[in-house]
Design a protein around this motif. Structure first.
Motif, PDB file in Angstrom:
ATOM      1  N   ASP A 183       4.610  27.747  -9.508  1.00  0.00           N
ATOM      2  CA  ASP A 183       5.615  27.291  -8.550  1.00  0.00           C
ATOM      3  C   ASP A 183       5.583  28.166  -7.297  1.00  0.00           C
ATOM      4  O   ASP A 183       5.066  29.292  -7.301  1.00  0.00           O
ATOM      5  CB  ASP A 183       7.011  27.277  -9.178  1.00  0.00           C
ATOM      6  CG  ASP A 183       7.463  28.656  -9.625  1.00  0.00           C
ATOM      7  OD1 ASP A 183       7.764  29.490  -8.758  1.00  0.00           O
ATOM      8  OD2 ASP A 183       7.511  28.903 -10.847  1.00  0.00           O
ATOM      9  N   ASN A 223      16.465  31.867  -3.222  1.00  0.00           N
ATOM     10  CA  ASN A 223      15.065  31.597  -2.866  1.00  0.00           C
ATOM     11  C   ASN A 223      14.872  31.356  -1.370  1.00  0.00           C
ATOM     12  O   ASN A 223      14.027  30.565  -0.956  1.00  0.00           O
ATOM     13  CB  ASN A 223      14.506  30.416  -3.673  1.00  0.00           C
ATOM     14  CG  ASN A 223      14.072  30.833  -5.069  1.00  0.00           C
ATOM     15  OD1 ASN A 223      13.884  32.010  -5.345  1.00  0.00           O
ATOM     16  ND2 ASN A 223      13.936  29.869  -5.956  1.00  0.00           N
ATOM     17  N   LYS A 267      12.984  28.306   3.070  1.00  0.00           N
ATOM     18  CA  LYS A 267      13.490  27.931   1.746  1.00  0.00           C
ATOM     19  C   LYS A 267      12.323  27.643   0.812  1.00  0.00           C
ATOM     20  O   LYS A 267      11.442  26.838   1.137  1.00  0.00           O
ATOM     21  CB  LYS A 267      14.387  26.690   1.860  1.00  0.00           C
ATOM     22  CG  LYS A 267      14.900  26.169   0.527  1.00  0.00           C
ATOM     23  CD  LYS A 267      15.879  27.136  -0.123  1.00  0.00           C
ATOM     24  CE  LYS A 267      16.487  26.530  -1.388  1.00  0.00           C
ATOM     25  NZ  LYS A 267      17.415  27.458  -2.053  1.00  0.00           N
ATOM     26  N   LEU A 268      12.336  28.300  -0.348  1.00  0.00           N
ATOM     27  CA  LEU A 268      11.289  28.120  -1.337  1.00  0.00           C
ATOM     28  C   LEU A 268      11.812  27.244  -2.472  1.00  0.00           C
ATOM     29  O   LEU A 268      12.729  27.637  -3.198  1.00  0.00           O
ATOM     30  CB  LEU A 268      10.837  29.472  -1.906  1.00  0.00           C
ATOM     31  CG  LEU A 268      10.411  30.528  -0.885  1.00  0.00           C
ATOM     32  CD1 LEU A 268      10.003  31.807  -1.607  1.00  0.00           C
ATOM     33  CD2 LEU A 268       9.286  30.024   0.005  1.00  0.00           C
ATOM     34  N   TYR A 269      11.250  26.068  -2.599  1.00  0.00           N
ATOM     35  CA  TYR A 269      11.550  25.185  -3.720  1.00  0.00           C
ATOM     36  C   TYR A 269      10.440  25.354  -4.756  1.00  0.00           C
ATOM     37  O   TYR A 269       9.416  25.968  -4.482  1.00  0.00           O
ATOM     38  CB  TYR A 269      11.625  23.737  -3.254  1.00  0.00           C
ATOM     39  CG  TYR A 269      12.646  23.501  -2.169  1.00  0.00           C
ATOM     40  CD1 TYR A 269      13.961  23.163  -2.477  1.00  0.00           C
ATOM     41  CD2 TYR A 269      12.283  23.615  -0.825  1.00  0.00           C
ATOM     42  CE1 TYR A 269      14.896  22.944  -1.473  1.00  0.00           C
ATOM     43  CE2 TYR A 269      13.213  23.405   0.186  1.00  0.00           C
ATOM     44  CZ  TYR A 269      14.512  23.068  -0.140  1.00  0.00           C
ATOM     45  OH  TYR A 269      15.433  22.858   0.852  1.00  0.00           O
ATOM     46  N   ASP A 270      10.631  24.804  -5.939  1.00  0.00           N
ATOM     47  CA  ASP A 270       9.593  24.947  -6.966  1.00  0.00           C
ATOM     48  C   ASP A 270       8.270  24.344  -6.513  1.00  0.00           C
ATOM     49  O   ASP A 270       7.202  24.916  -6.763  1.00  0.00           O
ATOM     50  CB  ASP A 270      10.030  24.281  -8.273  1.00  0.00           C
ATOM     51  CG  ASP A 270      10.974  25.161  -9.082  1.00  0.00           C
ATOM     52  OD1 ASP A 270      11.140  26.337  -8.714  1.00  0.00           O
ATOM     53  OD2 ASP A 270      11.535  24.675 -10.077  1.00  0.00           O
ATOM     54  N   ASP A 271       8.318  23.186  -5.844  1.00  0.00           N
ATOM     55  CA  ASP A 271       7.077  22.478  -5.524  1.00  0.00           C
ATOM     56  C   ASP A 271       6.697  22.490  -4.045  1.00  0.00           C
ATOM     57  O   ASP A 271       5.662  21.942  -3.673  1.00  0.00           O
ATOM     58  CB  ASP A 271       7.153  21.032  -6.017  1.00  0.00           C
ATOM     59  CG  ASP A 271       8.291  20.253  -5.350  1.00  0.00           C
ATOM     60  OD1 ASP A 271       9.120  20.874  -4.643  1.00  0.00           O
ATOM     61  OD2 ASP A 271       8.346  19.025  -5.535  1.00  0.00           O
ATOM     62  N   HIS A 272       7.514  23.114  -3.191  1.00  0.00           N
ATOM     63  CA  HIS A 272       7.158  23.190  -1.774  1.00  0.00           C
ATOM     64  C   HIS A 272       8.028  24.231  -1.073  1.00  0.00           C
ATOM     65  O   HIS A 272       8.989  24.751  -1.650  1.00  0.00           O
ATOM     66  CB  HIS A 272       7.309  21.824  -1.088  1.00  0.00           C
ATOM     67  CG  HIS A 272       8.732  21.377  -0.928  1.00  0.00           C
ATOM     68  ND1 HIS A 272       9.474  20.873  -1.972  1.00  0.00           N
ATOM     69  CD2 HIS A 272       9.553  21.359   0.163  1.00  0.00           C
ATOM     70  CE1 HIS A 272      10.687  20.561  -1.549  1.00  0.00           C
ATOM     71  NE2 HIS A 272      10.770  20.853  -0.260  1.00  0.00           N
ATOM     72  N   TYR A 273       7.660  24.518   0.155  1.00  0.00           N
ATOM     73  CA  TYR A 273       8.464  25.427   0.976  1.00  0.00           C
ATOM     74  C   TYR A 273       8.687  24.773   2.338  1.00  0.00           C
ATOM     75  O   TYR A 273       7.926  23.897   2.775  1.00  0.00           O
ATOM     76  CB  TYR A 273       7.762  26.783   1.152  1.00  0.00           C
ATOM     77  CG  TYR A 273       6.437  26.718   1.873  1.00  0.00           C
ATOM     78  CD1 TYR A 273       6.353  26.901   3.253  1.00  0.00           C
ATOM     79  CD2 TYR A 273       5.253  26.457   1.174  1.00  0.00           C
ATOM     80  CE1 TYR A 273       5.133  26.824   3.910  1.00  0.00           C
ATOM     81  CE2 TYR A 273       4.036  26.380   1.819  1.00  0.00           C
ATOM     82  CZ  TYR A 273       3.973  26.563   3.195  1.00  0.00           C
ATOM     83  OH  TYR A 273       2.774  26.474   3.847  1.00  0.00           O
ATOM     84  N   TYR A 274       9.770  25.207   3.012  1.00  0.00           N
ATOM     85  CA  TYR A 274      10.041  24.697   4.356  1.00  0.00           C
ATOM     86  C   TYR A 274      10.755  25.780   5.148  1.00  0.00           C
ATOM     87  O   TYR A 274      11.755  26.338   4.689  1.00  0.00           O
ATOM     88  CB  TYR A 274      10.905  23.438   4.333  1.00  0.00           C
ATOM     89  CG  TYR A 274      11.173  22.898   5.721  1.00  0.00           C
ATOM     90  CD1 TYR A 274      10.222  22.107   6.356  1.00  0.00           C
ATOM     91  CD2 TYR A 274      12.338  23.218   6.398  1.00  0.00           C
ATOM     92  CE1 TYR A 274      10.437  21.637   7.638  1.00  0.00           C
ATOM     93  CE2 TYR A 274      12.571  22.754   7.687  1.00  0.00           C
ATOM     94  CZ  TYR A 274      11.614  21.957   8.300  1.00  0.00           C
ATOM     95  OH  TYR A 274      11.828  21.496   9.585  1.00  0.00           O
ATOM     96  N   HIS A 298       5.521  24.305   6.431  1.00  0.00           N
ATOM     97  CA  HIS A 298       5.864  23.674   5.160  1.00  0.00           C
ATOM     98  C   HIS A 298       4.589  23.340   4.396  1.00  0.00           C
ATOM     99  O   HIS A 298       3.499  23.300   4.969  1.00  0.00           O
ATOM    100  CB  HIS A 298       6.680  22.397   5.385  1.00  0.00           C
ATOM    101  CG  HIS A 298       5.929  21.338   6.147  1.00  0.00           C
ATOM    102  ND1 HIS A 298       5.780  21.374   7.520  1.00  0.00           N
ATOM    103  CD2 HIS A 298       5.264  20.228   5.719  1.00  0.00           C
ATOM    104  CE1 HIS A 298       5.073  20.319   7.910  1.00  0.00           C
ATOM    105  NE2 HIS A 298       4.739  19.612   6.844  1.00  0.00           N
ATOM    106  N   ASP A 333       2.840  22.896  -0.003  1.00  0.00           N
ATOM    107  CA  ASP A 333       2.946  23.212  -1.421  1.00  0.00           C
ATOM    108  C   ASP A 333       2.367  24.605  -1.676  1.00  0.00           C
ATOM    109  O   ASP A 333       2.055  25.344  -0.734  1.00  0.00           O
ATOM    110  CB  ASP A 333       2.236  22.149  -2.266  1.00  0.00           C
ATOM    111  CG  ASP A 333       0.779  21.948  -1.834  1.00  0.00           C
ATOM    112  OD1 ASP A 333       0.139  22.930  -1.394  1.00  0.00           O
ATOM    113  OD2 ASP A 333       0.280  20.809  -1.928  1.00  0.00           O
TER     114      ASP A 333
END
Length: 204
Positions: free
Chosen positions: A12, A28, A43-50, A57, A59
């Protein structure tokens, strides 16, 4: 499923970012590695960042590409090596192994979600009791003792013990106390239904 899909399922974005030195804060939110900033805006998400600052942005593969100036396949090989994924990037993926890894990942995520829910139950219950204790403490010897205050005094010590020790439990110990946490969750809901929910310094 391609080798790219497999890598994205196995690693991730927050885990990779921390591993490669990105400064990650609460929720995150991270200091964006692609532009200079003093406050986290990525912002860091499990499957992507932005990034809300520079709009970067992508994966986890794109993150590694941009961090190290790699091609997509080079980024896949980097992740495969750094996280010991054991993938053969020069051959089509073994679907039996892929599906096994996917099940393992799903199980780990489910375990994490269960643990987070149990901790949240304990935290909400302790917080409610703490507010009962503070808001309904008698102000003089002649005051009638509020039953919420009495209830809080009777139960807050145990609630605090459960909350403080929960994160020291291993997975098996957490599973062993699940029945007790379920009971506490029902008790929390009963308190809310009978006495109202505390909002700041008011109950509704």
């Amino acid at each position: 499923m391609t080798i790219f899909d497999e890598v994205k399922e196995l690693v991730d974005v927050p885990t990779a970012a921390r591993s490669y030195g990105v400064e990650v804060h609460r929720g995150n939110m991270a200091l964006c590695p692609f532009h200079r900033e003093r406050h986290p805006s990525c912002k860091l998400y499990d499957d992507h960042y932005y990034c809300f600052g520079c709009q970067a942005h992508g994966d986890v593969i794109k993150l590694v590409q941009e961090l190290f100036g790699l091609s997509s396949i080079e980024a896949v090989k980097q992740l495969n090596s750094d996280f010991a994924l054991g993938l053969d990037v020069d051959k089509p993926p073994d679907m039996e192994k892929v599906n096994r890894r996917r099940r393992e990942i799903a199980e780990r995520k489910a375990e994490k979600a269960r643990a987070e829910h149990m901790y949240d139950v304990l935290l909400r219950y302790f917080t409610l009791l703490d507010k009962y204790k503070m808001l309904y403490v008698p102000t003089s010897p002649d005051d009638e003792t509020d039953r919420r205050f009495v209830y809080a005094l009777q139960n807050i010590g145990y609630a605090e013990y459960m909350l403080e020790t929960f994160n020291r439990f291993d997975k098996e110990q957490q599973e062993e106390i699940k029945t007790e946490v379920d009971r506490i969750e029902r008790e929390y809901k009963r308190c809310i239904e009978e006495w109202g929910e505390c909002l700041g310094n008011r109950f509704t």
